[in-house]
Scaffold this motif. Sequence first.
Motif, PDB file in Angstrom:
ATOM      1  N   LYS A 100      37.989 -30.340 -29.816  1.00  0.00           N
ATOM      2  CA  LYS A 100      39.016 -31.044 -29.036  1.00  0.00           C
ATOM      3  C   LYS A 100      39.019 -30.557 -27.587  1.00  0.00           C
ATOM      4  O   LYS A 100      39.130 -31.353 -26.650  1.00  0.00           O
ATOM      5  CB  LYS A 100      40.395 -30.829 -29.662  1.00  0.00           C
ATOM      6  CG  LYS A 100      40.626 -31.593 -30.954  1.00  0.00           C
ATOM      7  CD  LYS A 100      41.950 -31.236 -31.592  1.00  0.00           C
ATOM      8  CE  LYS A 100      43.125 -31.626 -30.729  1.00  0.00           C
ATOM      9  NZ  LYS A 100      44.420 -31.342 -31.394  1.00  0.00           N
ATOM     10  N   LYS A 101      38.891 -29.254 -27.419  1.00  0.00           N
ATOM     11  CA  LYS A 101      38.858 -28.679 -26.069  1.00  0.00           C
ATOM     12  C   LYS A 101      37.636 -29.182 -25.296  1.00  0.00           C
ATOM     13  O   LYS A 101      37.730 -29.547 -24.117  1.00  0.00           O
ATOM     14  CB  LYS A 101      38.843 -27.153 -26.171  1.00  0.00           C
ATOM     15  CG  LYS A 101      38.731 -26.419 -24.848  1.00  0.00           C
ATOM     16  CD  LYS A 101      38.780 -24.918 -25.070  1.00  0.00           C
ATOM     17  CE  LYS A 101      38.592 -24.156 -23.761  1.00  0.00           C
ATOM     18  NZ  LYS A 101      37.235 -24.341 -23.205  1.00  0.00           N
ATOM     19  N   ARG A 120      34.014 -37.288 -13.320  1.00  0.00           N
ATOM     20  CA  ARG A 120      33.423 -36.773 -12.080  1.00  0.00           C
ATOM     21  C   ARG A 120      32.139 -37.517 -11.753  1.00  0.00           C
ATOM     22  O   ARG A 120      31.884 -37.878 -10.603  1.00  0.00           O
ATOM     23  CB  ARG A 120      33.143 -35.271 -12.205  1.00  0.00           C
ATOM     24  CG  ARG A 120      34.358 -34.388 -12.020  1.00  0.00           C
ATOM     25  CD  ARG A 120      33.955 -32.943 -11.756  1.00  0.00           C
ATOM     26  NE  ARG A 120      33.192 -32.379 -12.854  1.00  0.00           N
ATOM     27  CZ  ARG A 120      33.733 -31.767 -13.899  1.00  0.00           C
ATOM     28  NH1 ARG A 120      35.051 -31.650 -13.998  1.00  0.00           N
ATOM     29  NH2 ARG A 120      32.969 -31.278 -14.855  1.00  0.00           N
ATOM     30  N   PHE A 121      31.306 -37.750 -12.778  1.00  0.00           N
ATOM     31  CA  PHE A 121      30.049 -38.456 -12.549  1.00  0.00           C
ATOM     32  C   PHE A 121      30.299 -39.882 -12.074  1.00  0.00           C
ATOM     33  O   PHE A 121      29.639 -40.378 -11.161  1.00  0.00           O
ATOM     34  CB  PHE A 121      29.207 -38.487 -13.821  1.00  0.00           C
ATOM     35  CG  PHE A 121      27.973 -39.337 -13.703  1.00  0.00           C
ATOM     36  CD1 PHE A 121      27.893 -40.566 -14.327  1.00  0.00           C
ATOM     37  CD2 PHE A 121      26.899 -38.918 -12.934  1.00  0.00           C
ATOM     38  CE1 PHE A 121      26.769 -41.354 -14.199  1.00  0.00           C
ATOM     39  CE2 PHE A 121      25.765 -39.701 -12.803  1.00  0.00           C
ATOM     40  CZ  PHE A 121      25.705 -40.922 -13.436  1.00  0.00           C
ATOM     41  N   GLU A 130      36.898 -31.575 -21.749  1.00  0.00           N
ATOM     42  CA  GLU A 130      35.981 -31.202 -20.672  1.00  0.00           C
ATOM     43  C   GLU A 130      34.924 -32.285 -20.454  1.00  0.00           C
ATOM     44  O   GLU A 130      34.511 -32.544 -19.316  1.00  0.00           O
ATOM     45  CB  GLU A 130      35.314 -29.865 -20.996  1.00  0.00           C
ATOM     46  CG  GLU A 130      36.285 -28.697 -21.005  1.00  0.00           C
ATOM     47  CD  GLU A 130      35.625 -27.363 -21.310  1.00  0.00           C
ATOM     48  OE1 GLU A 130      36.354 -26.380 -21.508  1.00  0.00           O
ATOM     49  OE2 GLU A 130      34.377 -27.319 -21.350  1.00  0.00           O
ATOM     50  N   LEU A 131      34.507 -32.927 -21.540  1.00  0.00           N
ATOM     51  CA  LEU A 131      33.544 -34.023 -21.424  1.00  0.00           C
ATOM     52  C   LEU A 131      34.148 -35.192 -20.654  1.00  0.00           C
ATOM     53  O   LEU A 131      33.485 -35.790 -19.796  1.00  0.00           O
ATOM     54  CB  LEU A 131      33.097 -34.470 -22.816  1.00  0.00           C
ATOM     55  CG  LEU A 131      32.226 -35.727 -22.887  1.00  0.00           C
ATOM     56  CD1 LEU A 131      30.946 -35.548 -22.085  1.00  0.00           C
ATOM     57  CD2 LEU A 131      31.907 -36.071 -24.338  1.00  0.00           C
ATOM     58  N   ILE A 132      35.390 -35.524 -20.963  1.00  0.00           N
ATOM     59  CA  ILE A 132      36.064 -36.613 -20.247  1.00  0.00           C
ATOM     60  C   ILE A 132      36.097 -36.322 -18.751  1.00  0.00           C
ATOM     61  O   ILE A 132      35.798 -37.188 -17.919  1.00  0.00           O
ATOM     62  CB  ILE A 132      37.492 -36.819 -20.794  1.00  0.00           C
ATOM     63  CG1 ILE A 132      37.441 -37.363 -22.226  1.00  0.00           C
ATOM     64  CG2 ILE A 132      38.281 -37.780 -19.900  1.00  0.00           C
ATOM     65  CD1 ILE A 132      38.786 -37.383 -22.919  1.00  0.00           C
ATOM     66  N   GLU A 168      28.017 -31.227 -21.432  1.00  0.00           N
ATOM     67  CA  GLU A 168      29.273 -31.368 -22.176  1.00  0.00           C
ATOM     68  C   GLU A 168      29.069 -32.224 -23.426  1.00  0.00           C
ATOM     69  O   GLU A 168      29.661 -31.947 -24.475  1.00  0.00           O
ATOM     70  CB  GLU A 168      30.351 -31.980 -21.277  1.00  0.00           C
ATOM     71  CG  GLU A 168      30.775 -31.111 -20.106  1.00  0.00           C
ATOM     72  CD  GLU A 168      31.389 -29.786 -20.545  1.00  0.00           C
ATOM     73  OE1 GLU A 168      31.365 -28.835 -19.744  1.00  0.00           O
ATOM     74  OE2 GLU A 168      31.879 -29.691 -21.696  1.00  0.00           O
ATOM     75  N   TYR A 169      28.235 -33.261 -23.315  1.00  0.00           N
ATOM     76  CA  TYR A 169      27.899 -34.038 -24.514  1.00  0.00           C
ATOM     77  C   TYR A 169      27.239 -33.132 -25.557  1.00  0.00           C
ATOM     78  O   TYR A 169      27.527 -33.225 -26.761  1.00  0.00           O
ATOM     79  CB  TYR A 169      26.940 -35.179 -24.158  1.00  0.00           C
ATOM     80  CG  TYR A 169      27.610 -36.446 -23.706  1.00  0.00           C
ATOM     81  CD1 TYR A 169      27.459 -36.914 -22.401  1.00  0.00           C
ATOM     82  CD2 TYR A 169      28.386 -37.198 -24.585  1.00  0.00           C
ATOM     83  CE1 TYR A 169      28.063 -38.085 -21.979  1.00  0.00           C
ATOM     84  CE2 TYR A 169      29.002 -38.369 -24.166  1.00  0.00           C
ATOM     85  CZ  TYR A 169      28.838 -38.809 -22.872  1.00  0.00           C
ATOM     86  OH  TYR A 169      29.447 -39.964 -22.472  1.00  0.00           O
TER      87      TYR A 169
END
Length: 277
Positions: A188-189, A200-201, A193-195, A224-225
């Motif tokens: 979940k954490k 950002r990208f 961070e992936l979102i 992150e993926y």
Amino acid sequence: MKVVYIAHPIAGDVAGNLIRIQEIGRNINLSEINVVPFANYYFDCFCLDDNDPIERYRGIKNDTALLKKGFIDEMRLYGDRISNGMANEIELALKLGIKVRPMTKETADEFDSRWQGAQRHYEDEPFGKGWRNDLMRLKKVDLVHVMREFLMDDGHKPLQVLMKDIASWSDATFGEGQRNTGILHHLKKEVNELIEAVERFQNVSIKLIGYKGSEEACKAAFMEYADCFMLLLDSAYHFGLDAKTLIAFTKQKLEINKARKWGKPDANGVVEHIKEG
């Protein structure tokens, strides 16, 4: 791999538009590993004079011939407008059954205005929330057949090796106790961070502030993926799932989702299925 035709204005700021097309091609190559960007007219711009009617016609003839070859899977519309050349490409694409996908708000608005009633093919939301494919209810399939097909397939083996490698490292590093819920909380954490990394990208890509910034943001999202994928596989392994079973149930759930009706996106773009009864 999917071949995507990049439709973009050329006339006017020719040099600037060629740079923008180059940036689009680079972004696709770095962020969409299963997509081949295609813009043959980019080459023609260096061989032919767009201001000469005869040479311009030859370039259009090249485009038409290649679109008719049948290897283009999708046409994407970029830029701040739909030029006359793009309009001709769109007409041909629609006639040939090629998916047309506006990638900017300007091209989307003009496409909807000029080709009202034409089928749109938005696979995601390239320029903001609220733009989605019309979700269609698909025919149900024989899920038993799907399960049998996947359980007989050997394509799961590389994934099984990866799952075992991740779980072995995880147990050796963090202990072999009942850690599965902890792994999921960690997931979940990492999803949050992936979102953030994907946002950002997207912000970097939209602003087109340069190759380096876009490439760094893309690589950060990839990592992150990978974090999320490793944690998901680690949890599945500790739950007792092997790769073959995980793939089979994923395919089964995909077919279930295809047969469902879906609602509208919420403020975060989340779409949930409509519960019947």
